[in-house]
Enzyme design. Structure first.
Site, PDB file in Angstrom:
ATOM      1  N   LYS A   1       0.987  -1.191  -0.035  1.00 49.15           N
ATOM      2  CA  LYS A   1       0.277   0.032  -0.127  1.00 49.15           C
ATOM      3  C   LYS A   1       0.913   1.155   0.079  1.00 49.15           C
ATOM      4  O   LYS A   1       0.452   2.344  -0.527  1.00 49.15           O
ATOM      5  CB  LYS A   1      -0.958  -0.103   1.325  1.00 49.15           C
ATOM      6  CG  LYS A   1      -1.816   0.976   1.361  1.00 49.15           C
ATOM      7  CD  LYS A   1      -2.824   0.800   2.457  1.00 49.15           C
ATOM      8  CE  LYS A   1      -4.066   1.846   2.327  1.00 49.15           C
ATOM      9  NZ  LYS A   1      -4.993   1.502   3.711  1.00 49.15           N
TER      10      LYS A   1
ATOM     11  N   MET B   1     -19.874 -36.518 -13.056  1.00 45.70           N
ATOM     12  CA  MET B   1     -18.688 -37.374 -13.276  1.00 45.70           C
ATOM     13  C   MET B   1     -18.118 -38.243 -12.493  1.00 45.70           C
ATOM     14  O   MET B   1     -17.800 -39.419 -12.624  1.00 45.70           O
ATOM     15  CB  MET B   1     -17.561 -36.231 -13.903  1.00 45.70           C
ATOM     16  CG  MET B   1     -16.359 -37.000 -14.614  1.00 45.70           C
ATOM     17  SD  MET B   1     -16.905 -38.052 -15.927  1.00 45.70           S
ATOM     18  CE  MET B   1     -16.561 -36.721 -17.288  1.00 45.70           C
TER      19      MET B   1
HETATM   20  C1  LIG Z   1     -12.909 -27.576  -7.595  1.00 46.79           C
HETATM   21  C2  LIG Z   1     -13.423 -28.894  -8.097  1.00 46.79           C
HETATM   22  N1  LIG Z   1     -13.655 -29.803  -7.012  1.00 46.79           N
HETATM   23  C3  LIG Z   1     -13.682 -30.906  -7.291  1.00 46.79           C
HETATM   24  C4  LIG Z   1     -13.599 -31.705  -8.700  1.00 46.79           C
HETATM   25  C5  LIG Z   1     -13.834 -32.926  -8.706  1.00 46.79           C
HETATM   26  N2  LIG Z   1     -15.024 -33.069  -9.828  1.00 46.79           N
HETATM   27  C6  LIG Z   1     -14.662 -33.513 -11.231  1.00 46.79           C
HETATM   28  S1  LIG Z   1     -15.967 -33.334 -11.983  1.00 46.79           S
HETATM   29  C7  LIG Z   1     -17.023 -33.351 -10.582  1.00 46.79           C
HETATM   30  C8  LIG Z   1     -18.582 -33.364 -10.891  1.00 46.79           C
HETATM   31  C9  LIG Z   1     -18.980 -31.972 -11.674  1.00 46.79           C
HETATM   32  O1  LIG Z   1     -20.394 -32.140 -11.284  1.00 46.79           O
HETATM   33  P1  LIG Z   1     -21.576 -31.023 -12.080  1.00 46.79           P
HETATM   34  O2  LIG Z   1     -20.890 -29.718 -12.005  1.00 46.79           O
HETATM   35  O3  LIG Z   1     -22.739 -31.197 -11.594  1.00 46.79           O
HETATM   36  O4  LIG Z   1     -21.234 -31.629 -13.415  1.00 46.79           O
HETATM   37  P2  LIG Z   1     -21.400 -32.968 -14.120  1.00 46.79           P
HETATM   38  O5  LIG Z   1     -20.407 -34.017 -14.041  1.00 46.79           O
HETATM   39  O6  LIG Z   1     -22.829 -33.661 -13.359  1.00 46.79           O
HETATM   40  O7  LIG Z   1     -21.933 -32.627 -15.700  1.00 46.79           O
HETATM   41  C10 LIG Z   1     -16.502 -33.241  -9.452  1.00 46.79           C
HETATM   42  C11 LIG Z   1     -16.636 -33.157  -8.119  1.00 46.79           C
HETATM   43  C12 LIG Z   1     -13.026 -30.601  -9.521  1.00 46.79           C
HETATM   44  N3  LIG Z   1     -12.838 -31.052 -10.957  1.00 46.79           N
HETATM   45  N4  LIG Z   1     -12.972 -29.179  -9.271  1.00 46.79           N
END
Ligand SMILES: Cc1ncc(C[n+]2csc(CCOP(=O)(O)OP(=O)(O)O)c2C)c(N)n1
Length: 571
Positions: free
Chosen positions: A164, A471
């Site tokens: 700052k 996923m």
């Molecule tokens: C910040 C973060 N936390 C956890 C993960 C692990 N992860 C990968 S895909 C996923 C599921 C994503 O769910 P959603 O947003 O509902 O999408 P979908 O797979 O259902 O299309 C997770 C938890 C990640 N990639 N990034």
């Protein structure tokens, strides 16, 4: 006579303008107030975000879609640490960012004073470079260096930590921003000997294939790729981030190979005798187990970053240089080979193993995405979040141009897609921007709806709502005997009511028959952002799938009857 003086913060804003910065994404706090004060006295646009992670993803989307350096401005301590995920995301995908962080007084550093965090130290492994400015007179030069380092060579994020007292100090208005960086050099042109060697390999190959990565997009090599493909009749596949560099409507385009790539791209790679990687780093989502990646094929690697050569996959010929320049030189050396039989096989594979999904029963994510792709004709800028919807977008949302498909590839950062769309829409006001997001990831950066509403950005948020962290559920289903653990998004909000609470338009679609009508209505709505809540089949899985760590020849086209072993790869 005394020279005219200004605050270092005012000078900072002046330099940003000289660097061509049009808008800054940020959120203030005590140590950054001098900079925000200087902003208030300038005509620089500030986009006030609701969280610093959002600011970095917005700057990232702005940068990926425009090719310019994106700028985020945050305060010290938690403000700065909140940017780390966005910085890592940009680093993994070679995106140019300058992240300006307010910092405690220089005299307070190291004393655990309020909101003091050593952000330069913490971010050390995830930045291209970082600066801590201690002398206000050096600020102009350091800011120019930050832009130069972020935006040239292999781009990446640069942090500038700004105490700052430094930004509040008065400096001469005409303090020079010049710099010299003798230790930082970029090799644009490739070595002619290596280029000639590569040209001979390509000219004599019978089954060559191009693998286009983000490096080709960043260098603007679309024209050069097309010229080589058409002269040599070589089929093309692209990484997730290379999507759009070569038009997906082209007969020789095979789309994305790898874990959730097209069957025909994976089969073609398994058959090929030469793989030419242009600005792709043989990511493990493609290479599976890089040490034994397709041993039947010779490999050429064109990359601006020497560190990538032989890092994972060992190659037969390496050319270090900028993709556009190297391909331009390479073209002149190429002699027309004979790939007729190869192209015939490619066409057959494309015909016999198309991407497909069930059309009957409940609404399918693939259907919604494919229809949005059809309606926007490859011209929309698409951002995605991370998960099943991301892979379906990679498969079914066809892209015709570079910088039109933005996704967190290397880091796989949930929460990226929506704020990245805000940055992309601001950089491309006349374009249709579609954010394909999952119900899990969207909720990670959801408060940025306020930002999009305030800025009246007509982003189409295509919410693939399966009520699951889809996923992860897919992996648990396929490899862990369907023992679902921590993936049911019970308690999701009503997204239409949520849209309305934020002052944003909501559309819902539940039936396949309504998809086109609802998407058309959303595309026609341009008074601000809208959410299209697509309530899709909950238990769908993404196929094809190559289990992580396995070779491409282990690709599954659908769920096998027999029990699957746990995958060998990490993620
Ligand atoms: C910040 C973060 N936390 C956890 C993960 C692990 N992860 C990968 S895909 C996923 C599921 C994503 O769910 P959603 O947003 O509902 O999408 P979908 O797979 O259902 O299309 C997770 C938890 C990640 N990639 N990034």
């Amino acid at each position: 006579m005394n020279k005219k003086q200004c605050t270092a913060a005012a000078k900072l804003i002046e330099i940003l303008k000289n660097q061509g910065v049009e808008c800054i994404f940020g959120l203030p706090g005590g140590s950054a107030i001098p900079i925000f004060d200087a902003l208030a006295q300038s005509d620089m646009k500030l986009v006030l975000t609701r969280h610093e992670q959002g600011a970095t993803h917005m700057a990232d989307g702005y940068a990926r879609s425009s090719g310019k350096v994106g700028v985020a401005l945050v305060t010290s301590g938690p403000g700065a640490t909140n940017t780390l995920t966005g910085i890592m995301t940009a680093m993994m995908d070679s995106v140019p960012l300058v992240v300006l962080c307010g910092q405690q007084l220089t005299t307070n550093l190291g004393l655990d004073t309020f909101q003091e965090a050593d952000v330069s130290g913490m971010s050390y492994p995830i930045v291209k470079h970082s600066f801590l400015v201690k002398d206000p007179e050096e600020l102009p030069s350091i800011i120019n260096q930050a832009f130069h380092i972020a935006g040239t060579g292999r781009p990446g994020p640069v942090i500038v930590d700004l105490p700052k007292d430094v930004t509040s100090a008065y400096i001469d208005e005409d303090t020079s921003g010049e710099f010299s960086l003798p230790g930082y050099s970029i090799r644009k042109e490739g070595d002619p000997k290596a280029i000639k060697e590569a040209a001979d390999m390509i000219s004599s190959a019978e089954k060559p294939i191009l693998l286009i990565g983000h490096g080709a997009v960043i260098s603007g090599a679309s024209r050069e790729v097309k010229a080589i493909v058409e002269k040599m009749q070589i089929p093309v596949c692209n990484t997730l981030l290379g999507k759009g560099c070569f038009p997906e409507s082209h007969d020789l385009n095979l789309g994305m190979p790898g874990m959730h790539g097209t069957a025909y791209a994976n089969m073609a790679l398994c058959e090929s005798d030469l793989i030419i990687s242009v600005g792709s780093r043989w990511d493990d989502r493609i290479a599976g187990s890089p040490s034994d990646f397709l041993p039947q094929a010779k490999k050429i690697h064109i990359d601006i970053d020497p560190v990538e050569i032989n890092k994972t996959v060992k190659v037969d010929c390496a050319i270090i240089g900028d993709a556009k320049s190297v391909l331009d030189s390479l073209y002149g050396y190429l002699e027309k080979g004979n790939t007729q039989r190869w192209v015939k096989l490619i066409r057959r594979l494309k015909r016999e193993y198309p991407l497909k999904y069930k059309k009957e029963g409940k609404l399918r994510a693939q259907h919604v995405i494919e229809e949005m792709s059809r309606l926007t004709k490859g011209e929309a800028i698409v951002t995605t979040d991370v998960g099943q919807h991301q892979m379906w977008a990679a498969q079914f949302f066809k892209t015709e141009h570079s910088r039109h498909f933005l996704s967190s590839g290397g880091a796989g950062t949930m929460g990226f897609g929506f704020p990245a769309a805000i940055g992309a829409q601001l950089a491309n006001p006349g374009k249709t921007v579609v954010a394909v997001v999952g119900d899990g990831g969207f909720q990670m950066t959801l408060p940025e709806l306020s930002t999009a509403v305030n800025e009246k950005l007509p982003i189409k948020i295509l919410l693939i709502n399966n009520n699951y962290l889809g996923m992860v559920r897919q992996w648990q289903h396929m490899f862990y005997d369907n023992r679902l653990s921590g993936v049911d998004l019970v308690g999701n909000p009503d997204f239409i009511k949520l849209a309305s609470a934020y002052g944003c338009k909501g559309f819902r679609v539940k039936r396949s028959a309504d998809v086109r009508k609802v998407l058309n209505a959303a595309l026609e709505y341009n008074d601000g952002p809208c959410i299209i809540d697509a309530e899709v089949e909950k238990y769908d899985n993404v196929f094809p799938m190559v289990p992580s760590g396995a070779g491409l020849d282990k690709m599954l086209l659908s769920m096998p009857r027999k029990k699957l072993e746990k995958p060998k790869g990490g993620t």
